[in-house]
Design a protein around this motif. Structure first.
Motif, PDB file in Angstrom:
ATOM      1  N   SER A   1       0.822  -1.201   0.000  1.00 47.60           N
ATOM      2  CA  SER A   1       0.000   0.000   0.000  1.00 47.60           C
ATOM      3  C   SER A   1       0.863   1.261   0.000  1.00 47.60           C
ATOM      4  CB  SER A   1      -0.914  -0.003   1.241  1.00 47.60           C
ATOM      5  OG  SER A   1      -1.672   1.169   1.303  1.00 47.60           O
ATOM      6  N   GLY A   2       0.584   2.163  -0.934  1.00 48.15           N
ATOM      7  CA  GLY A   2       1.346   3.404  -1.019  1.00 48.15           C
ATOM      8  C   GLY A   2       2.509   3.344  -1.990  1.00 48.15           C
ATOM      9  N   HIS A   3       2.878   2.153  -2.414  1.00 49.48           N
ATOM     10  CA  HIS A   3       3.974   2.021  -3.382  1.00 49.48           C
ATOM     11  C   HIS A   3       3.445   2.258  -4.790  1.00 49.48           C
ATOM     12  CE1 HIS A   3       7.011  -0.503  -0.841  1.00 49.48           C
ATOM     13  NE2 HIS A   3       6.518   0.533  -0.176  1.00 49.48           N
TER      14      HIS A   3
ATOM     15  N   PHE B   1       5.399   2.903 -13.257  1.00 51.74           N
ATOM     16  CA  PHE B   1       5.240   3.928 -12.223  1.00 51.74           C
ATOM     17  C   PHE B   1       4.069   4.804 -12.638  1.00 51.74           C
ATOM     18  CE2 PHE B   1       6.491   6.600  -8.781  1.00 51.74           C
ATOM     19  CZ  PHE B   1       6.236   7.901  -9.176  1.00 51.74           C
ATOM     20  N   SER B   2       3.096   4.930 -11.750  1.00 50.59           N
ATOM     21  CA  SER B   2       1.913   5.746 -12.052  1.00 50.59           C
ATOM     22  C   SER B   2       1.342   5.431 -13.429  1.00 50.59           C
ATOM     23  CB  SER B   2       2.245   7.239 -11.951  1.00 50.59           C
ATOM     24  OG  SER B   2       2.532   7.581 -10.622  1.00 50.59           O
TER      25      SER B   2
ATOM     26  N   GLY C   1       8.765   4.616  -4.949  1.00 50.00           N
ATOM     27  CA  GLY C   1       8.930   5.478  -6.122  1.00 50.00           C
ATOM     28  C   GLY C   1       9.251   6.906  -5.768  1.00 50.00           C
ATOM     29  N   GLN C   2       9.679   7.147  -4.568  1.00 46.78           N
ATOM     30  CA  GLN C   2       9.972   8.528  -4.158  1.00 46.78           C
ATOM     31  C   GLN C   2      11.331   8.589  -3.497  1.00 46.78           C
ATOM     32  OE1 GLN C   2       6.561   8.899  -1.669  1.00 46.78           O
ATOM     33  NE2 GLN C   2       5.265   9.741  -3.264  1.00 46.78           N
TER      34      GLN C   2
ATOM     35  N   GLN D   1      13.816  -2.528  -3.306  1.00 50.82           N
ATOM     36  CA  GLN D   1      12.554  -3.099  -3.747  1.00 50.82           C
ATOM     37  C   GLN D   1      12.078  -4.168  -2.772  1.00 50.82           C
ATOM     38  OE1 GLN D   1      12.415  -3.491  -8.319  1.00 50.82           O
ATOM     39  NE2 GLN D   1      14.563  -3.646  -7.795  1.00 50.82           N
ATOM     40  N   TYR D   2      10.784  -4.344  -2.751  1.00 47.22           N
ATOM     41  CA  TYR D   2      10.158  -5.331  -1.884  1.00 47.22           C
ATOM     42  C   TYR D   2       9.469  -6.354  -2.774  1.00 47.22           C
ATOM     43  CZ  TYR D   2      11.171  -1.816   1.589  1.00 47.22           C
ATOM     44  OH  TYR D   2      11.829  -0.923   2.390  1.00 47.22           O
ATOM     45  N   PHE D   3       9.882  -7.608  -2.615  1.00 49.69           N
ATOM     46  CA  PHE D   3       9.447  -8.644  -3.541  1.00 49.69           C
ATOM     47  C   PHE D   3       8.260  -9.441  -3.026  1.00 49.69           C
ATOM     48  CE2 PHE D   3      12.524  -8.927  -6.989  1.00 49.69           C
ATOM     49  CZ  PHE D   3      13.501  -8.055  -6.546  1.00 49.69           C
TER      50      PHE D   3
END
Lengths: 113, 115
Positions: free
Chosen positions: A27-29, A50-51, A96-97, A102-104
């Motif tokens: 959430s939030g990524h 991204f977005s 992304g900020q 990274q989280y897999f």
């Protein structure tokens, strides 16, 4: 906070078919990347979104495609499956900020027969 | 362009012994460096990262790595191996690219821990 989830976890398909894999980021990524992992080639970068925009792309044929939705969930699609597409497909998310790690997710194991 | 070389596809140590997993990288810009661990049938878990600043980086589970720019190395160490450390370890390099980050992984080193 829930981690990265991928569905399905296991999939068996036949040559020539197509497949869609799904990834829900943390959430939030806002950034989602996809990787293919095989014993012979290791971890290879497929693409990053991204977005809802593809921001980076690896060296894979056009049969591999992806997209990202407004809620940051992502899907990747492989058309006209080949035996060599059998692999573990990993999804990773990142805020992304300015955060670089990274989280897999646990991956989707695709077997093509 | 970036690349990563992990020396040794398999490393075997005795429980309690020093763990040393070697990684050399190549990057045309200042790199971000990572070590990830993968247990069977799982995704990758971040052990530690180097971005800027202190060159000795401490991570989870007692692991640490030292960034040596002159040697283009980022070796992973742990003073005393535990049976639960048996897994595959990946070194990775990342650099900013078109607003995002593209991460390149090494081929991996499988660590075996003997009782």
């Amino acid at each position: 906070k829930a981690g990265v989830t991928q569905t399905p976890r296991y999939l068996i398909k036949t040559r020539g078919q197509q497949v869609t894999l799904s990834c829900s980021p943390i959430s939030g990524h806002r950034s989602v990347s996809w990787y293919q992992q095989t014993p012979g080639q290791g971890l290879q970068f497929l693409f990053e979104y991204f977005s809802e925009t593809q921001r980076n792309k690896g060296n894979f044929p056009g049969r591999f495609s992806g997209r990202q939705f407004s809620n940051s969930r992502s899907e990747m699609n492989v058309s006209t499956l080949e035996l060599g597409d059998s692999a573990l497909y990993l999804c990773a998310s990142n805020p992304g900020q300015g955060v670089v790690e990274q989280y897999f997710g646990p991956g989707t194991r695709l077997t093509v027969t | 362009a970036q690349s990563v070389t992990q020396l040794g596809s398999h490393v075997s140590v005795s429980e309690g012994a020093l763990v040393l997993l070697r990684c050399n990288y190549s990057s045309s810009v200042p790199p971000y460096l990572f070590w990830y661990v993968q247990y069977p049938n799982q995704g990758l878990q971040l052990l530690l990262k180097y971005t800027t600043g202190a060159t000795l980086v401490k991570g989870i589970n007692g692991f640490e790595a030292e960034f040596k720019k002159s040697e283009t190395s980022f070796h992973l160490t742990k003073p005393s191996a535990h049976m639960s450390d048996a897994a595959e370890y990946f070194c990775a390099v990342s650099a900013s690219n078109t607003g995002g980050f593209k991460t390149i992984f090494g081929a991996g080193t499988r660590l075996f821990v003997k009782a």
